[in-house]
Scaffold this active site. Structure first.
Site, PDB file in Angstrom:
ATOM      1  N   ASP A   1       1.824   5.604  12.425  1.00  0.00           N
ATOM      2  CA  ASP A   1       0.673   6.033  11.633  1.00  0.00           C
ATOM      3  C   ASP A   1       0.727   5.197  10.362  1.00  0.00           C
ATOM      4  OD1 ASP A   1      -1.045   7.371   9.789  1.00  0.00           O
ATOM      5  OD2 ASP A   1      -0.752   9.284  10.814  1.00  0.00           O
TER       6      ASP A   1
ATOM      7  N   ILE B   1      -0.020   5.783   7.533  1.00  0.00           N
ATOM      8  CA  ILE B   1       0.345   6.570   6.366  1.00  0.00           C
ATOM      9  C   ILE B   1       1.833   6.453   6.040  1.00  0.00           C
ATOM     10  CG2 ILE B   1       0.971   8.759   7.509  1.00  0.00           C
ATOM     11  CD1 ILE B   1      -0.694  10.193   5.377  1.00  0.00           C
ATOM     12  N   SER B   2       2.631   6.014   7.004  1.00  0.00           N
ATOM     13  CA  SER B   2       4.086   6.004   6.854  1.00  0.00           C
ATOM     14  C   SER B   2       4.596   4.667   6.326  1.00  0.00           C
ATOM     15  CB  SER B   2       4.759   6.288   8.200  1.00  0.00           C
ATOM     16  OG  SER B   2       6.144   6.002   8.141  1.00  0.00           O
ATOM     17  N   PRO B   3       5.246   4.665   5.140  1.00  0.00           N
ATOM     18  CA  PRO B   3       5.838   3.417   4.658  1.00  0.00           C
ATOM     19  C   PRO B   3       6.993   2.956   5.531  1.00  0.00           C
ATOM     20  CG  PRO B   3       6.489   5.264   3.262  1.00  0.00           C
ATOM     21  CD  PRO B   3       5.458   5.783   4.201  1.00  0.00           C
TER      22      PRO B   3
ATOM     23  N   ALA C   1       7.087   3.214   8.770  1.00  0.00           N
ATOM     24  CA  ALA C   1       6.466   2.517   9.891  1.00  0.00           C
ATOM     25  C   ALA C   1       6.045   1.110   9.482  1.00  0.00           C
ATOM     26  CB  ALA C   1       5.266   3.314  10.408  1.00  0.00           C
TER      27      ALA C   1
END
Length: 216
Positions: free
Chosen positions: A9, A11-13, A15
């Site tokens: 996603d 939104i995830s740093p 990731a």
């Protein structure tokens, strides 16, 4: 050659950092990647959990840790103007760029979406003008807000939950789940045939029974 599913996603740093590090971490391995955008908030809801940025003290630690990891890895990681933010427009854009009804977005698409969030000098990830510019650049084959695209995101998220995904990034290969950027060395070892994975140690490590169940 192994097929690796990368659940993420934007939104995830973590990731974003894992995405950038993946080619280096898996150098020498024979693999291909299917990038699978999923709604992290829906996964958390299904499991009855809060996200790291929803717990104030954990939020502070998360931002400090990812800043350090980016520094350590020599990567750019700019926090967006607001975080957490609603990632649905970006997730739908990713699926709208998928190759065909059964395909997934390619690495270039995913890279541009991550950079839109995490390499934008602190800009708002959901700024309408920036989102429009991103979509113009990506030129998705389908309308991001169309019902088929929305359904693909719902289906991908539900499939991830059914397969045991509980966080992002998660890498799946041969039915095994590797969670988090710090699992990349472990994933590389598996792809390179480390005998530990065939020894029964993987299965045995998950065999401990819980002794205490917390009441809500």
């Amino acid at each position: 050659m192994k097929t690796l599913s990368f659940y993420f996603d934007p939104i995830s740093p973590y990731a974003a950092l894992a995405f950038e590090r993946l080619p280096e971490a898996l150098a020498g391995c024979s693999y291909e990647v299917e990038y699978r955008p999923v709604l992290f908030a829906a996964i958390l809801h299904a499991l009855g959990q809060k996200g790291p940025a929803e717990i104030e003290s954990k939020r502070h630690w998360t931002y400090r840790q990812v800043a350090w990891l980016a520094h350590q890895q020599g990567q750019v990681l700019d926090l967006p103007a607001q975080h957490p933010f609603n990632p649905l427009p970006l997730l739908r854009t990713a699926w709208a760029c998928a190759s065909g009804p059964s395909g997934t977005p390619n690495r270039l698409v995913v890279e541009k979406i991550f950079h839109h969030v995490w390499r934008a000098a602190g800009a708002d990830a959901n700024d309408a003008a920036r989102l429009e510019a991103l979509r113009q650049d990506l030129a998705p084959a389908q309308a991001p807000e169309s019902e088929p695209v929305k359904q693909r995101l719902r289906d991908a998220t539900e499939q991830a939950i059914q397969r045991g995904v509980f966080g992002v990034p998660t890498f799946e290969v041969d039915g095994r789940l590797f969670w988090g950027q710090d699992a990349l060395p472990m994933l590389a070892a598996y792809l390179k045939g480390d005998p530990w994975f065939a020894s029964g140690a993987w299965e045995a490590a998950a065999g401990a029974r819980p002794g205490v169940a917390r009441r809500h």
